[in-house]
Write an enzyme that holds these catalytic residues in place. Structure first.
Site, PDB file in Angstrom:
ATOM      1  N   THR A  15       0.600  -0.850  -0.411  1.00  0.00           N
ATOM      2  CA  THR A  15      -0.154   0.021   0.248  1.00  0.00           C
ATOM      3  C   THR A  15       0.809   1.213  -0.392  1.00  0.00           C
ATOM      4  O   THR A  15       0.187   1.999  -0.776  1.00  0.00           O
ATOM      5  CB  THR A  15      -1.005   0.117   1.114  1.00  0.00           C
ATOM      6  OG1 THR A  15      -1.797  -1.113   0.793  1.00  0.00           O
ATOM      7  CG2 THR A  15      -1.933   1.486   1.244  1.00  0.00           C
ATOM      8  N   THR A  93       0.982  -3.943   3.816  1.00  0.00           N
ATOM      9  CA  THR A  93       0.660  -4.136   6.088  1.00  0.00           C
ATOM     10  C   THR A  93      -0.348  -5.474   6.024  1.00  0.00           C
ATOM     11  O   THR A  93       0.693  -6.103   7.032  1.00  0.00           O
ATOM     12  CB  THR A  93       0.258  -3.029   6.626  1.00  0.00           C
ATOM     13  OG1 THR A  93      -1.696  -3.300   5.800  1.00  0.00           O
ATOM     14  CG2 THR A  93       0.972  -2.286   6.438  1.00  0.00           C
ATOM     15  N   ASP A  94      -0.537  -6.069   4.819  1.00  0.00           N
ATOM     16  CA  ASP A  94      -0.965  -7.909   5.143  1.00  0.00           C
ATOM     17  C   ASP A  94       0.010  -8.750   5.865  1.00  0.00           C
ATOM     18  O   ASP A  94      -0.439  -9.122   6.679  1.00  0.00           O
ATOM     19  CB  ASP A  94      -1.675  -8.341   4.091  1.00  0.00           C
ATOM     20  CG  ASP A  94      -2.720  -7.279   3.029  1.00  0.00           C
ATOM     21  OD1 ASP A  94      -4.052  -6.462   4.358  1.00  0.00           O
ATOM     22  OD2 ASP A  94      -3.219  -7.446   2.019  1.00  0.00           O
TER      23      ASP A  94
END
Length: 331
Positions: A15, A93-94
Site C-alpha cells: 500500500t 501491511t497484510d
C-alpha cells in the site's frame, strides 16, 4: 543526529507504494523506493545517507517464503560490511507481522532491521506512508536500537517483531503488541524507548529448502474431516487450537497419527497468551495432546509458529531439535 549514519532501504511494494491504475481505477504497487523517499518531507534533514534498493513490487499478500529468504540473505550481505547502521523494509501491511518475525529469527547482526508500511495509500487523504517511513529511517539509524533485532514502526510506535500483531483492518493505529505494548515511540524527531528491550535468541541459519507446513484452525463442531486432508500432504503442521490449547475430541486420533510421522505444533487461535502444558487433562486438552507428541508453541501465534517450524524443517532439524527451539523461543 550527530555523526552521519547510513541506512539501507529495501522496497517490496504494498500500500505504501501504490498509486491508481488508470485501467481499473484501483490502486496497485507502482512507486519505486526513490518515489517513496521523494514524498517524505524533511527526510534529508535527518543527516542519514540512504542506500536504496527496489527489491520487489508486489502486494504484501503475494510475498513468498523465497522472497523473504532472498531478502534475509541480502540484508546479511549488506550488514556484514559494517558500514550500514540499520535497514528499513517497506512493504504491504497484510504480512508485516510475518515478514518481521521471519527476518528476526534469521537476523544475526547488531544493526536494527525496521519494517514499515502504510494503512492509507498515497492517493488517500491523510496517507500515513511518509510519516511512517520518516520514523522508520530515524529508528534504523538510532544507536539505542542496536541489538534489538527486527522491529516494526508504524503510527509513531516501535514494536518488537516477536510481539507485534496487525489488529485492525483499516485503522492507521492497526499495529499493536497485545501482551507487552510497544518498545517505544517516535516524537519530536527522536526515538523514546520504554523499559525492557527484547531478549534475543541466536539467529537461525537460512533454510536450505522450502518445507510445506500446514496451518489448521479448529472450529466449533469440527468433525476432523478437513484435518485428515493434511495427512501425507505436509512435512509439518501447526494447529490453531481453542483457548489454552484444546481441540474437539473428534480430531484427537488424527492428530495422534500425524504426530507420529511429522512435527505437529500446538498453538492457540487467540493469538495472545500462552498454550498451557498441564492444567487440563480431558481428551483433546493441552496435557493430552502434548502427551501424544504435539509440540507446544508457548505464546507464539499460529502464524509465527508456522514460520518457525518451516524454517527449522527446511534447515534439516529433527523433532527433538524443533521441540527444544520452540521451548527456548516461547514464553
Amino acid at each position: 543526529m550527530g555523526v552521519a549514519k547510513t541506512v539501507a532501504i529495501y522496497s517490496l511494494g504494498g500500500t505504501i507504494a501504490m498509486t491508481t491504475d488508470p485501467a481499473t481505477g484501483g490502486v496497485v504497487p507502482a512507486l519505486s523506493a526513490h518515489d517513496l523517499l521523494a514524498a517524505v518531507p524533511g527526510l534529508e534533514s535527518q543527516g542519514v545517507d540512504l542506500r536504496v534498493h527496489d527489491f520487489r513490487r508486489v502486494p504484501g499478500a503475494s510475498l513468498t517464503f523465497n522472497d523473504l529468504t532472498d531478502l534475509s540473505a541480502e540484508i546479511a550481505k549488506t550488514l556484514s560490511g559494517r558500514d550500514v547502521d540499520g535497514v528499513v523494509i517497506t512493504q504491504g501491511t497484510d504480512t508485516i507481522e510475518e515478514t518481521a518475525f521471519i527476518l528476526d529469527i534469521h537476523h544475526g547482526h547488531e544493526q536494527p532491521v525496521v519494517v514499515t508500511g502504510a494503512m492509507r495509500n498515497p492517493t488517500m487523504p491523510g496517507a500515513d506512508g511518509p510519516a511512517n517511513l520518516y520514523a522508520a529511517v530515524a529508528a534504523a539509524a538510532d544507536p539505542q536500537l542496536r541489538g534489538t533485532g527486527c522491529l516494526v514502526v508504524l503510527g509513531d510506535e516501535i514494536h518488537a517483531a516477536r510481539h507485534v500483531r496487525k489488529s485492525h483492518t483499516t485503522s492507521p493505529a492497526a499495529f499493536t503488541s497485545p501482551s507487552v505494548g510497544p518498545l517505544g515511540t517516535f516524537a519530536e524527531d527522536r526515538v523514546r524507548l520504554r523499559a525492557g528491550l527484547p531478549t534475543r535468541r541466536p539467529a537461525l541459519p537460512l533454510p536450505d529448502q522450502d518445507a510445506r507446513v500446514g496451518l489448521y484452525t479448529v472450529t466449533l463442531g469440527d468433525g476432523g474431516d478437513l484435518l485428515e486432508l493434511w495427512e501425507g500432504r505436509c512435512e509439518g503442521l501447526v494447529v490453531a487450537a481453542f483457548g489454552v490449547g484444546h481441540v474437539p475430541a473428534t480430531t484427537v486420533e488424527t492428530l495422534n497419527r500425524m504426530a507420529r510421522n511429522i512435527p505437529v505444533v500446538l498453538s492457540s487461535r487467540i493469538g495472545n497468551g500462552p498454550v498451557l502444558r498441564g492444567t487440563y487433562s480431558f481428551p483433546g486438552s493441552e496435557k493430552d495432546l502434548i502427551g501424544r507428541g504435539l509440540i507446544p508453541a508457548g505464546d507464539l501465534s499460529p502464524y509465527q509458529a508456522r514460520l518457525l517450524l518451516g524454517s527449522l524443517i527446511g534447515g534439516g532439524a529433527d523433532r527433538d531439535t524443533i521441540a527444544d527451539e520452540f521451548a527456548s523461543r516461547a514464553y
